[in-house]
Each structure stands twice: as C-alpha cells, then as structure tokens.
Scaffold this motif. Structure first.
Motif, PDB file in Angstrom:
ATOM      1  N   GLY A  41     -17.275  55.760  -7.841  1.00  0.00           N
ATOM      2  CA  GLY A  41     -18.006  55.063  -8.884  1.00  0.00           C
ATOM      3  C   GLY A  41     -17.256  53.931  -9.555  1.00  0.00           C
ATOM      4  O   GLY A  41     -16.094  53.665  -9.239  1.00  0.00           O
ATOM      5  N   GLY A  42     -17.901  53.278 -10.480  1.00  0.00           N
ATOM      6  CA  GLY A  42     -17.317  52.154 -11.206  1.00  0.00           C
ATOM      7  C   GLY A  42     -18.398  51.120 -11.469  1.00  0.00           C
ATOM      8  O   GLY A  42     -19.409  51.422 -12.084  1.00  0.00           O
ATOM      9  N   ASP A  43     -18.172  49.935 -10.955  1.00  0.00           N
ATOM     10  CA  ASP A  43     -19.090  48.823 -11.190  1.00  0.00           C
ATOM     11  C   ASP A  43     -19.584  48.325  -9.834  1.00  0.00           C
ATOM     12  O   ASP A  43     -18.790  47.852  -9.011  1.00  0.00           O
ATOM     13  N   GLN A  44     -20.918  48.413  -9.619  1.00  0.00           N
ATOM     14  CA  GLN A  44     -21.441  48.037  -8.303  1.00  0.00           C
ATOM     15  C   GLN A  44     -21.180  46.569  -7.969  1.00  0.00           C
ATOM     16  O   GLN A  44     -21.051  46.204  -6.800  1.00  0.00           O
ATOM     17  N   LEU A  45     -21.056  45.722  -8.989  1.00  0.00           N
ATOM     18  CA  LEU A  45     -20.781  44.304  -8.726  1.00  0.00           C
ATOM     19  C   LEU A  45     -19.390  44.110  -8.146  1.00  0.00           C
ATOM     20  O   LEU A  45     -19.131  43.123  -7.452  1.00  0.00           O
ATOM     21  N   ARG A  46     -18.473  45.013  -8.435  1.00  0.00           N
ATOM     22  CA  ARG A  46     -17.151  44.896  -7.805  1.00  0.00           C
ATOM     23  C   ARG A  46     -17.264  45.162  -6.300  1.00  0.00           C
ATOM     24  O   ARG A  46     -16.595  44.499  -5.507  1.00  0.00           O
TER      25      ARG A  46
ATOM     26  N   THR B 230     -31.202  45.390  -2.401  1.00  0.00           N
ATOM     27  CA  THR B 230     -31.154  44.879  -3.772  1.00  0.00           C
ATOM     28  C   THR B 230     -30.666  46.010  -4.653  1.00  0.00           C
ATOM     29  O   THR B 230     -31.216  47.107  -4.619  1.00  0.00           O
ATOM     30  N   MET B 231     -29.609  45.779  -5.399  1.00  0.00           N
ATOM     31  CA  MET B 231     -29.084  46.855  -6.230  1.00  0.00           C
ATOM     32  C   MET B 231     -29.355  46.585  -7.704  1.00  0.00           C
ATOM     33  O   MET B 231     -29.335  45.458  -8.170  1.00  0.00           O
ATOM     34  N   LEU B 232     -29.616  47.662  -8.404  1.00  0.00           N
ATOM     35  CA  LEU B 232     -29.805  47.602  -9.837  1.00  0.00           C
ATOM     36  C   LEU B 232     -28.400  47.530 -10.445  1.00  0.00           C
ATOM     37  O   LEU B 232     -27.566  48.396 -10.182  1.00  0.00           O
ATOM     38  N   VAL B 233     -28.150  46.504 -11.225  1.00  0.00           N
ATOM     39  CA  VAL B 233     -26.800  46.282 -11.746  1.00  0.00           C
ATOM     40  C   VAL B 233     -26.669  46.749 -13.183  1.00  0.00           C
ATOM     41  O   VAL B 233     -25.702  47.388 -13.572  1.00  0.00           O
ATOM     42  N   LYS B 234     -27.664  46.449 -13.974  1.00  0.00           N
ATOM     43  CA  LYS B 234     -27.510  46.664 -15.404  1.00  0.00           C
ATOM     44  C   LYS B 234     -28.879  46.713 -16.060  1.00  0.00           C
ATOM     45  O   LYS B 234     -29.781  45.974 -15.686  1.00  0.00           O
ATOM     46  N   GLY B 235     -29.009  47.578 -17.036  1.00  0.00           N
ATOM     47  CA  GLY B 235     -30.259  47.666 -17.783  1.00  0.00           C
ATOM     48  C   GLY B 235     -30.103  48.805 -18.753  1.00  0.00           C
ATOM     49  O   GLY B 235     -29.369  49.749 -18.494  1.00  0.00           O
ATOM     50  N   PRO B 236     -30.792  48.741 -19.883  1.00  0.00           N
ATOM     51  CA  PRO B 236     -30.633  49.781 -20.894  1.00  0.00           C
ATOM     52  C   PRO B 236     -31.061  51.145 -20.372  1.00  0.00           C
ATOM     53  O   PRO B 236     -31.982  51.245 -19.564  1.00  0.00           O
ATOM     54  N   SER B 237     -30.370  52.180 -20.813  1.00  0.00           N
ATOM     55  CA  SER B 237     -30.791  53.555 -20.584  1.00  0.00           C
ATOM     56  C   SER B 237     -31.432  54.062 -21.871  1.00  0.00           C
ATOM     57  O   SER B 237     -31.291  53.457 -22.928  1.00  0.00           O
ATOM     58  N   ALA B 238     -32.133  55.212 -21.759  1.00  0.00           N
ATOM     59  CA  ALA B 238     -32.686  55.879 -22.932  1.00  0.00           C
ATOM     60  C   ALA B 238     -33.551  54.959 -23.780  1.00  0.00           C
ATOM     61  O   ALA B 238     -33.520  55.002 -25.012  1.00  0.00           O
ATOM     62  N   GLU B 239     -34.307  54.102 -23.126  1.00  0.00           N
ATOM     63  CA  GLU B 239     -35.387  53.403 -23.812  1.00  0.00           C
ATOM     64  C   GLU B 239     -36.401  52.947 -22.788  1.00  0.00           C
ATOM     65  O   GLU B 239     -36.117  52.907 -21.590  1.00  0.00           O
ATOM     66  N   SER B 240     -37.587  52.645 -23.251  1.00  0.00           N
ATOM     67  CA  SER B 240     -38.609  52.137 -22.348  1.00  0.00           C
ATOM     68  C   SER B 240     -38.232  50.729 -21.935  1.00  0.00           C
ATOM     69  O   SER B 240     -37.521  50.022 -22.649  1.00  0.00           O
TER      70      SER B 240
ATOM     71  N   ALA C 234     -28.974  42.500  -8.135  1.00  0.00           N
ATOM     72  CA  ALA C 234     -28.147  41.617  -7.321  1.00  0.00           C
ATOM     73  C   ALA C 234     -28.206  42.136  -5.892  1.00  0.00           C
ATOM     74  O   ALA C 234     -28.510  43.302  -5.664  1.00  0.00           O
ATOM     75  N   PRO C 235     -27.901  41.289  -4.894  1.00  0.00           N
ATOM     76  CA  PRO C 235     -27.902  41.771  -3.514  1.00  0.00           C
ATOM     77  C   PRO C 235     -26.818  42.825  -3.311  1.00  0.00           C
ATOM     78  O   PRO C 235     -25.699  42.693  -3.821  1.00  0.00           O
ATOM     79  N   GLY C 236     -27.151  43.882  -2.600  1.00  0.00           N
ATOM     80  CA  GLY C 236     -26.194  44.935  -2.301  1.00  0.00           C
ATOM     81  C   GLY C 236     -25.739  44.867  -0.850  1.00  0.00           C
ATOM     82  O   GLY C 236     -25.819  43.810  -0.213  1.00  0.00           O
TER      83      GLY C 236
ATOM     84  N   GLY D 138     -21.995  57.253  -1.087  1.00  0.00           N
ATOM     85  CA  GLY D 138     -21.660  56.512  -2.305  1.00  0.00           C
ATOM     86  C   GLY D 138     -22.140  57.295  -3.496  1.00  0.00           C
ATOM     87  O   GLY D 138     -23.240  57.859  -3.481  1.00  0.00           O
ATOM     88  N   THR D 139     -21.340  57.336  -4.529  1.00  0.00           N
ATOM     89  CA  THR D 139     -21.724  58.049  -5.745  1.00  0.00           C
ATOM     90  C   THR D 139     -21.754  57.077  -6.913  1.00  0.00           C
ATOM     91  O   THR D 139     -20.925  56.166  -6.990  1.00  0.00           O
ATOM     92  N   SER D 140     -22.703  57.238  -7.804  1.00  0.00           N
ATOM     93  CA  SER D 140     -22.813  56.397  -8.988  1.00  0.00           C
ATOM     94  C   SER D 140     -22.899  54.927  -8.569  1.00  0.00           C
ATOM     95  O   SER D 140     -23.821  54.566  -7.830  1.00  0.00           O
ATOM     96  N   ALA D 141     -21.979  54.060  -8.973  1.00  0.00           N
ATOM     97  CA  ALA D 141     -22.016  52.664  -8.551  1.00  0.00           C
ATOM     98  C   ALA D 141     -22.051  52.549  -7.033  1.00  0.00           C
ATOM     99  O   ALA D 141     -22.714  51.671  -6.472  1.00  0.00           O
ATOM    100  N   GLY D 142     -21.358  53.443  -6.351  1.00  0.00           N
ATOM    101  CA  GLY D 142     -21.353  53.442  -4.886  1.00  0.00           C
ATOM    102  C   GLY D 142     -22.719  53.749  -4.305  1.00  0.00           C
ATOM    103  O   GLY D 142     -23.069  53.270  -3.221  1.00  0.00           O
ATOM    104  N   ALA D 143     -23.509  54.526  -5.013  1.00  0.00           N
ATOM    105  CA  ALA D 143     -24.879  54.818  -4.581  1.00  0.00           C
ATOM    106  C   ALA D 143     -25.754  53.584  -4.739  1.00  0.00           C
ATOM    107  O   ALA D 143     -26.548  53.252  -3.862  1.00  0.00           O
ATOM    108  N   SER D 144     -25.593  52.901  -5.855  1.00  0.00           N
ATOM    109  CA  SER D 144     -26.425  51.720  -6.102  1.00  0.00           C
ATOM    110  C   SER D 144     -26.164  50.626  -5.082  1.00  0.00           C
ATOM    111  O   SER D 144     -27.062  49.865  -4.740  1.00  0.00           O
ATOM    112  N   ALA D 145     -24.937  50.549  -4.612  1.00  0.00           N
ATOM    113  CA  ALA D 145     -24.520  49.406  -3.788  1.00  0.00           C
ATOM    114  C   ALA D 145     -25.044  49.444  -2.363  1.00  0.00           C
ATOM    115  O   ALA D 145     -24.997  48.440  -1.662  1.00  0.00           O
ATOM    116  N   VAL D 146     -25.548  50.587  -1.875  1.00  0.00           N
ATOM    117  CA  VAL D 146     -25.959  50.651  -0.465  1.00  0.00           C
ATOM    118  C   VAL D 146     -27.273  49.935  -0.181  1.00  0.00           C
ATOM    119  O   VAL D 146     -27.541  49.570   0.956  1.00  0.00           O
ATOM    120  N   SER D 147     -28.117  49.744  -1.183  1.00  0.00           N
ATOM    121  CA  SER D 147     -29.434  49.155  -0.913  1.00  0.00           C
ATOM    122  C   SER D 147     -29.334  47.639  -0.787  1.00  0.00           C
ATOM    123  O   SER D 147     -28.309  47.042  -1.091  1.00  0.00           O
TER     124      SER D 147
END
Lengths: 272, 272
Positions: free
Chosen positions: B95-100, B137-147, B156-158, B126-135
C-alpha cells in the motif's frame, strides 16, 4: 381541521442551526406561527439541547417554542407534561437514544397526544435518534463502517408514524450502508432509507422530497435474486445480489407506494 | 508456458498477516514455490513494509521473497532493478499512494517486465493503493464518509491489467460507497468494485471469486435511469437512480463480462 395527517420531517442529524437553516425553516413553515414542542426525551442528559434549538429557530416565525422532557414513564402519564402539548402544531424530536423515545413515551398519553397533533395536520420532525423513532420498526444499534455480519443489527418497534420503511441517519458520514443492507436483506418488503447529516426527507402523503446539503439513499431489496441471510452462520458476512439503490439530493422526490424516484424538476431552483 | 494471463489478487487493505492468512496463502499458492517480488513502490517511506510481508509469507511455501523498491523513474530503467524480477512468478504491490506506482514505474521496463510475468501465468497481487493501481483507470483521491459531490473524485490512468472496472479499497471501513457511485455515475460503462479490508477479489479469466472476512461490492450503473452528474453545479450532491448493487462475500463469484454475480455453491465449505 384537516383530515389529512401532517408532514414528517426526517433528518439525518447535525442539521444546520446557524447558517441557512434550510431544514429548521421547513419545520417552522409547517408550524404556521403556532406552538412547536421540542421533545428532548431521546437524551439521557438533555441540558443544552433545547437552548440550541431556541437559538436555531430564532426569527423563523415559530409562535411559541417549548421543551418536552420525560425522564420516566410516570412523567409521560402526568397532566402537567401533557399540557405542554396543548395547542401545539408541531413536535420536533432531538437526538440521543431512540430506545429512550420508545421506552419512555411509547403507548403513553404523551405519545397519543403527539399522534393526534400529527393526524390533525401538525408536523412531526425528528433528527438522528428522533428520525429513527418515527418508523414502525426502528433500527436501534449496529456497527458502522463495516460490512454487515448476519444478525448484528438490533431493531425494535418505533412510533409507527411511517410504515414499511426503516430509517438510518448520519448515513454517509458514519458509513452505514452495510447495516441498512442487513435490515432490507432480512425484510425486503421494507424500504431502507439512509439520511445524511444536514439532510431531510420531507414526507407528505405517500411521497417525500429531499432538502439539505447531503443525500438520501433508498435501498430496495424487493428484486434481490439472492441473499445468504437465512442460511449463513451468525456473524458471517452478508451476501446479497441485485439490490436497487437510489441516491436522491435536494429537490428529488420519492414515491413510497410505487417505490420510484422522481428527479428534481427544476435543479438549481430556489429552495422549497 | 501457459498462454493465459495469471490471476490478479485485488485486496482491500489490512489483509491478515498473523492469523489464518487466507489471502496471503492464496497469493503464495499461485507462486508455486517460485520467487515472489514484494513491490513497495507505492510507499514514500517503505521501511518496515517488506519485513511485515516477510513474516506474513513465512511458512506459506514461497520459494524466494524479495523486495522491489523504486525511488525514482531512473531506478525503474536500471538493469539491477530489473534483475530483481528475473524468474519471478508473482508480484505483490503493497500500500501507499497509487500515484507513486503509476508515476514511478508506468511505461518503464519494470512495468513491462511485471506485465510479462503476469501474461505468462504469474500472479499479480495488490493491496490498498496496490489494488487501485491494477485497473486501467484508477481512483486516486476523493472524500470518504460523505456522499459524493459532483467533480470531487480524482482519477488517473493505472497499470491497465484489469479493464472496464474501477477499484476502491478500505471500502466499508472508510465509508467509500459515495465516491464509487460518483465514478460510475460519470462512466456507467465501468463497473465499480469496492473491497473491504482483509478481503480480496481473485480474478481469473473473466470472473472473480471473493475470499476473506469482509465483502466485495459491485456497483453497476449501466441501468441507471437518471443522474445529475452532467448538469449539476460543481460540488452539488450527486443524485443517481436505479443503480444495481451486489454485495459478495467469501466464496461468491462474479462474471465480469456478463456483469452477473453467482452465489457460493457451497457456503460454509473450506476455504479455497
């Protein structure tokens, strides 16, 4: 006197009390200059709640604002307590513990008087625990911020003003879709309604309209093609397929009888 | 040599490394006694990550466990770095930052070598950031715990090993259904897959199987009848109707081509 029940304003908690106050304005509008009773019965320590609402409703045209607190069931039989509700055209349940509402005033003269106010056209509003308590079955307790484990949600009979739905509050903020899915998996006949903070479903007749800054989620398991809820071991993770999910925001409507959403006809228009 | 690509093990973060270790066992099984490379590239400070996985994979039959860290893009061109991947039959992104991951190894010889390992039958996990990076288009950032608020999710492209899905992780724990709904509202062609902690989607061919203690959510907006995503003002609250939601737990499968879930044929049976 109208023969139609008044509106229900079901609020997801933390409604704005200092800025636009959109939700409090909506409640005040239905009180029509008459008396609004703030029922702080859900709280174990009600000090401060009423003061916050006194400030929040300031200048919104409510004729008289009074507090109703019931510490024990005996209080809810008391004539002096009942007199607080005389001539009220609205009751607003503040937050706390929904079991305190049902256990302290359920099936008492106080509850019957509140139902009469509503049946004769007055508004009943509830925020947080007060929102949960209006339905016939209320969600009492269940983990937030995790997926549902079979059997991990507690429910209890509520005030029964709203039938065939279970309401959850602080919905996105506390990550509660898991527990609401657990409820509708158990009883797909029941609609799950999850309400964000500073957001309300304003129910009139068989439909509601969304107001406020967040969203209202409707979770409908009527068409679900599978769930493991009946055969799974206790605490196993819920599995359920083909749930219908609607996310409604400001101005959107939902027909509770047809179980269908209706988009805001005029997005961006002035508040209702 | 097989001509079929290997499995992808997409993990929602915080997989158990000390108890049953079900997910690490699944990864180890696919390595078949050969070499597994733990890529800690997602982390700005990778110290400790590799040691945790060395302990976690202890006794699970991995032939050789080595770390791949890439601090800069120049490292990812380096022959010595590339040599770490020689004869590997698996790569595990921590894990960490998928953009890295995308920015430091994207379109470099290291990424091409990892793709070759996978295409020739090796496992990529891949776990956490590593999971996001395989697709793709990867989800990079966005608020949690709100609509979701319109425009508030960054993508961003993964690495593109998994097409037409967007993965989100720590799903129930961080209350992330809002942001995943935002993604699929923008592109209903794309399936949203939300994975809980200590839970994995094991993708082989066109289907995945769920393992672990939590749930995998599939959010399918293909049949959505309305959303306000195109016309709403930036930061207005998302509205979307008729999203199909599936919650899958241990043993359940999902056909990515037909977009259909399949219940665990033997609930309660031994782990895969």
């Amino acid at each position: 006197m109208t023969h139609r029940a008044g509106p229900l304003v079901i609020i997801g908690g933390h409604e704005d009390k200092e800025g636009e106050r959109q939700i409090l304005k909506e409640v005040a509008r239905h009180v029509q200059g008459a008396k609004l009773v703030v029922a702080t019965v859900a709280s174990h320590e009600p000090e401060g709640y009423f003061d916050a609402y006194r400030a929040g409703f300031e200048g919104l045209g409510v004729g008289e604002l009074v507090e109703l607190y019931v510490d024990t069931r005996a209080d809810a039989q008391d004539e002096a307590t009942l007199a607080i509700l005389d001539d009220a055209r609205g009751v607003f349940f503040s937050g706390g513990d929904q079991l305190r509402i049902s256990s302290q005033i359920g099936d008492t003269p106080v509850e019957r008087r509140i139902r009469e106010i509503w049946r004769s056209g007055g508004v009943v509003a509830g925020t947080s625990a007060g929102a949960s308590a209006v339905s016939d079955t209320m969600l009492v307790k269940g983990p937030s911020a995790e997926s549902h484990r079979v059997g991990d949600v507690q429910m209890a009979p509520g005030m029964g003003l709203l039938r065939d739905v279970v309401v959850d509050q602080h919905f996105a903020e506390r990550g509660r879709i898991g527990r609401l899915l657990g409820v509708v998996a158990e009883s797909p006949r029941v609609l799950g309604i999850g309400i964000d903070e500073d957001t309300a479903a304003v129910i009139q007749g068989d439909a509601f309209t969304v107001i406020g800054s967040g969203a209202v989620y409707v979770v409908d398991a009527e068409g679900a093609t599978h769930s493991n809820i009946a055969e799974a071991q206790p605490h196993s993770t819920l599995s359920i397929f083909d749930v219908r999910l609607h996310v409604l925001s400001q101005g959107d409507r939902f027909d509770l009888t047809r179980r269908r959403p209706l988009a805001d006809p005029a997005p961006g228009a002035a508040e209702t």
